[in-house]
Design a protein around this motif. Structure first.
Motif, PDB file in Angstrom:
ATOM      1  N   LEU A  62      -4.380  20.478   8.411  1.00 19.07           N
ATOM      2  CA  LEU A  62      -4.317  21.893   9.523  1.00 19.07           C
ATOM      3  C   LEU A  62      -3.579  20.999  10.659  1.00 19.07           C
ATOM      4  CD1 LEU A  62      -8.266  22.541   9.257  1.00 19.07           C
ATOM      5  CD2 LEU A  62      -6.093  23.787   8.298  1.00 19.07           C
ATOM      6  N   GLY A  63      -3.629  19.871  11.014  1.00 21.85           N
ATOM      7  CA  GLY A  63      -2.783  19.464  12.112  1.00 21.85           C
ATOM      8  C   GLY A  63      -1.279  19.651  11.959  1.00 21.85           C
ATOM      9  N   VAL A  64      -0.810  19.560  10.813  1.00 20.77           N
ATOM     10  CA  VAL A  64       0.704  19.940  10.623  1.00 20.77           C
ATOM     11  C   VAL A  64       0.947  21.321  10.718  1.00 20.77           C
ATOM     12  CG1 VAL A  64       2.409  19.823   8.792  1.00 20.77           C
ATOM     13  CG2 VAL A  64       1.154  17.858   9.128  1.00 20.77           C
ATOM     14  N   SER A  65      -0.035  22.173  10.387  1.00 23.33           N
ATOM     15  CA  SER A  65       0.047  23.620  10.317  1.00 23.33           C
ATOM     16  C   SER A  65       0.098  23.897  11.950  1.00 23.33           C
ATOM     17  CB  SER A  65      -1.231  24.136   9.713  1.00 23.33           C
ATOM     18  OG  SER A  65      -0.968  25.695   9.794  1.00 23.33           O
ATOM     19  N   ALA A  66      -0.832  23.565  12.521  1.00 27.00           N
ATOM     20  CA  ALA A  66      -0.886  23.762  14.093  1.00 27.00           C
ATOM     21  C   ALA A  66       0.215  23.409  14.739  1.00 27.00           C
ATOM     22  CB  ALA A  66      -2.078  23.191  14.655  1.00 27.00           C
ATOM     23  N   GLY A  67       0.899  22.322  14.388  1.00 24.80           N
ATOM     24  CA  GLY A  67       2.174  21.946  15.118  1.00 24.80           C
ATOM     25  C   GLY A  67       3.259  22.714  14.793  1.00 24.80           C
ATOM     26  N   ALA A  68       3.291  23.335  13.585  1.00 23.68           N
ATOM     27  CA  ALA A  68       4.641  24.092  12.990  1.00 23.68           C
ATOM     28  C   ALA A  68       4.531  25.397  13.995  1.00 23.68           C
ATOM     29  CB  ALA A  68       4.567  24.334  11.620  1.00 23.68           C
ATOM     30  N   LEU A  69       3.213  25.956  13.926  1.00 23.59           N
ATOM     31  CA  LEU A  69       2.975  27.328  14.735  1.00 23.59           C
ATOM     32  C   LEU A  69       3.411  27.105  15.858  1.00 23.59           C
ATOM     33  CD1 LEU A  69      -0.566  28.391  13.549  1.00 23.59           C
ATOM     34  CD2 LEU A  69       1.664  29.559  12.760  1.00 23.59           C
ATOM     35  N   ASP A 120      -7.521  31.117  10.059  1.00 21.78           N
ATOM     36  CA  ASP A 120      -6.728  31.851   8.886  1.00 21.78           C
ATOM     37  C   ASP A 120      -5.286  31.679   9.330  1.00 21.78           C
ATOM     38  OD1 ASP A 120      -9.015  32.763   7.941  1.00 21.78           O
ATOM     39  OD2 ASP A 120      -9.188  34.745   8.911  1.00 21.78           O
ATOM     40  N   ARG A 121      -4.853  31.690  10.501  1.00 18.19           N
ATOM     41  CA  ARG A 121      -3.434  31.364  10.625  1.00 18.19           C
ATOM     42  C   ARG A 121      -2.981  29.980  10.330  1.00 18.19           C
ATOM     43  NH1 ARG A 121       0.656  33.017  15.319  1.00 18.19           N
ATOM     44  NH2 ARG A 121       1.779  32.630  13.539  1.00 18.19           N
ATOM     45  N   LEU A 122      -3.843  28.884  10.520  1.00 19.13           N
ATOM     46  CA  LEU A 122      -3.397  27.588  10.162  1.00 19.13           C
ATOM     47  C   LEU A 122      -3.363  27.497   8.781  1.00 19.13           C
ATOM     48  CD1 LEU A 122      -5.823  25.112  12.266  1.00 19.13           C
ATOM     49  CD2 LEU A 122      -3.254  26.025  12.605  1.00 19.13           C
ATOM     50  N   ALA A 177      -6.252  20.554  15.894  1.00 19.05           N
ATOM     51  CA  ALA A 177      -6.567  20.813  14.686  1.00 19.05           C
ATOM     52  C   ALA A 177      -7.249  19.790  13.947  1.00 19.05           C
ATOM     53  CB  ALA A 177      -5.131  21.398  14.063  1.00 19.05           C
ATOM     54  N   VAL A 178      -6.951  18.611  14.012  1.00 18.23           N
ATOM     55  CA  VAL A 178      -7.450  17.432  13.576  1.00 18.23           C
ATOM     56  C   VAL A 178      -8.865  17.315  13.741  1.00 18.23           C
ATOM     57  CG1 VAL A 178      -7.290  15.109  12.777  1.00 18.23           C
ATOM     58  CG2 VAL A 178      -5.126  16.108  12.902  1.00 18.23           C
ATOM     59  N   ILE A 179      -9.144  17.388  15.110  1.00 16.48           N
ATOM     60  CA  ILE A 179     -10.334  17.226  15.645  1.00 16.48           C
ATOM     61  C   ILE A 179     -11.366  18.424  15.204  1.00 16.48           C
ATOM     62  CG2 ILE A 179     -11.825  17.779  17.790  1.00 16.48           C
ATOM     63  CD1 ILE A 179      -9.469  16.019  19.185  1.00 16.48           C
ATOM     64  N   ASP A 183      -7.466  13.967   4.712  1.00 11.83           N
ATOM     65  CA  ASP A 183      -6.113  14.386   4.199  1.00 11.83           C
ATOM     66  C   ASP A 183      -6.117  16.095   4.594  1.00 11.83           C
ATOM     67  OD1 ASP A 183      -8.021  14.965   2.189  1.00 11.83           O
ATOM     68  OD2 ASP A 183      -6.633  14.819   0.761  1.00 11.83           O
ATOM     69  N   GLU A 184      -7.244  16.573   4.334  1.00  5.83           N
ATOM     70  CA  GLU A 184      -7.216  18.312   4.676  1.00  5.83           C
ATOM     71  C   GLU A 184      -7.185  18.506   6.202  1.00  5.83           C
ATOM     72  OE1 GLU A 184      -9.908  22.246   3.818  1.00  5.83           O
ATOM     73  OE2 GLU A 184     -10.420  20.430   2.986  1.00  5.83           O
ATOM     74  N   ALA A 185      -7.773  17.633   7.134  1.00  2.66           N
ATOM     75  CA  ALA A 185      -7.898  17.901   8.481  1.00  2.66           C
ATOM     76  C   ALA A 185      -6.344  17.507   9.033  1.00  2.66           C
ATOM     77  CB  ALA A 185      -8.617  16.662   9.069  1.00  2.66           C
TER      78      ALA A 185
END
Length: 311
Positions: A281-288, A303-305, A264-266, A276-278
């Motif tokens: 998204l990484g934190v969101s991907a990890g939680a999912l 959208d899910r992120l 997600a960061v990539i 900081d926005e990238a």
């Protein structure tokens, strides 16, 4: 950065076998619970996450000429990854990773068998050299041999392609130390980051994690992400540093969480997002990923992120 080119992801592809007991784990005996198989391998997981985010992605890896390899390639290709360059080896069996979780879903211990990755050698990369010339980015995992890493960085330099790395484990992370100044981004967990920095122990607080990320930047990395499980992640680049707390979620299975963060960061970097926005998204991907039994979220999307960040 060639924004219209594919991302080359190079490293392990295999099968994850995960066991989770119904009750507190009892050592030295059989525990009742659930055992599940899913496709895995750090490089393959990153590739699938990127493809599900609609990033053109090519996987360079090696699997056996066996039913497991067939299944893995079918699943990965169905997710949108170009698997046509993956080596099929009749004298090897497809790699695997066995994880034992506790009743809360946290990893207790794991064993991986990825000797097959040693066959991803310089001669194989030479045959794939045209892909390097067109790539927008290269992503590596720590399973690659030192000779292979040397070849990858040589081709990356020749064609001016940025390289990102997922160190994979503390034992494997040190392979990247000679190349830190050649990395656009590295995304270790706390233990892997300590190994890269030569620190006596992993960071345990957000402040220490930020300092560790800054250490990696001082060693030449452009962007450093240090993941801290339930504490979120820390990041640093040449001009900023910070900490993003983890999103609250029910932990079902942690396998593949770090790979999702990296991907997600990539994705954010490819879209030229602020750092900081990238990383958000990484934190969101990890939680999912934590909240699913699969190693990669099957319906992952941008959208899910963003939805996970809002909830």
């Amino acid at each position: 950065m060639r924004r219209d080119g594919p991302v080359l992801v190079i490293g392990a592809a295999g099968i994850d076998i995960k066991g989770r007991p119904n009750q507190p784990l009892q050592m030295g005996t059989s525990n009742g619970g659930v055992v599940r198989n899913s496709v895995g391998g750090v490089a393959r997981n990153i590739a699938e996450n990127l493809a599900r985010l609609e990033v053109p992605t090519i996987l360079l890896s090696a699997v056996g000429q066996d039913h497991t390899g067939d299944f893995l390639l079918r699943h990965t290709a169905a997710a949108g990854v170009d698997t046509s360059y993956v080596l099929r080896l009749p004298d090897q069996h497809t790699g695997s990773y066995v994880a034992i979780l506790d009743e809360k879903g946290q990893l207790v211990v794991a064993v991986s068998e990825y000797d097959i990755v040693s066959r991803i050698g310089p001669s194989y990369l030479q045959r794939c050299r045209a892909l390097f010339a067109k790539a927008a980015m290269i992503v590596l995992d720590g399973n690659l041999t030192p000779r292979t890493l040397q070849s990858v960085f040589r081709w990356a330099e020749r064609y001016d392609v940025p390289v990102c790395a997922d160190p994979t484990s503390p034992a494997l992370a040190t392979k990247f130390i000679p190349y830190l100044s050649h990395l656009l981004m590295v995304a270790p967990d706390a233990s892997e980051a300590a190994a890269l920095c030569g620190a006596p122990s992993p960071p345990t607080t957000s402040t220490e994690a930020i300092e560790t990320a800054q250490c990696l930047v001082s060693m030449g990395v452009e962007i450093a992400i240090v993941t801290m499980a339930e504490q979120g992640l820390a990041y640093a680049d040449g001009s900023s540093a910070g900490h993003i707390p983890a999103l609250r979620t029910r932990v079902v299975d942690p396998t593949g969480t770090g790979d999702a963060v990296t991907a997600a960061v990539i994705f954010g970097l490819l879209q030229e997002m602020p750092i900081d926005e990238a990383v958000r998204l990484g934190v969101s991907a990890g939680a999912l990923t934590l909240s699913t039994r699969e190693t990669v979220v099957p319906d992952l999307s941008l959208d899910r992120l963003y939805d996970a960040l809002i909830v």
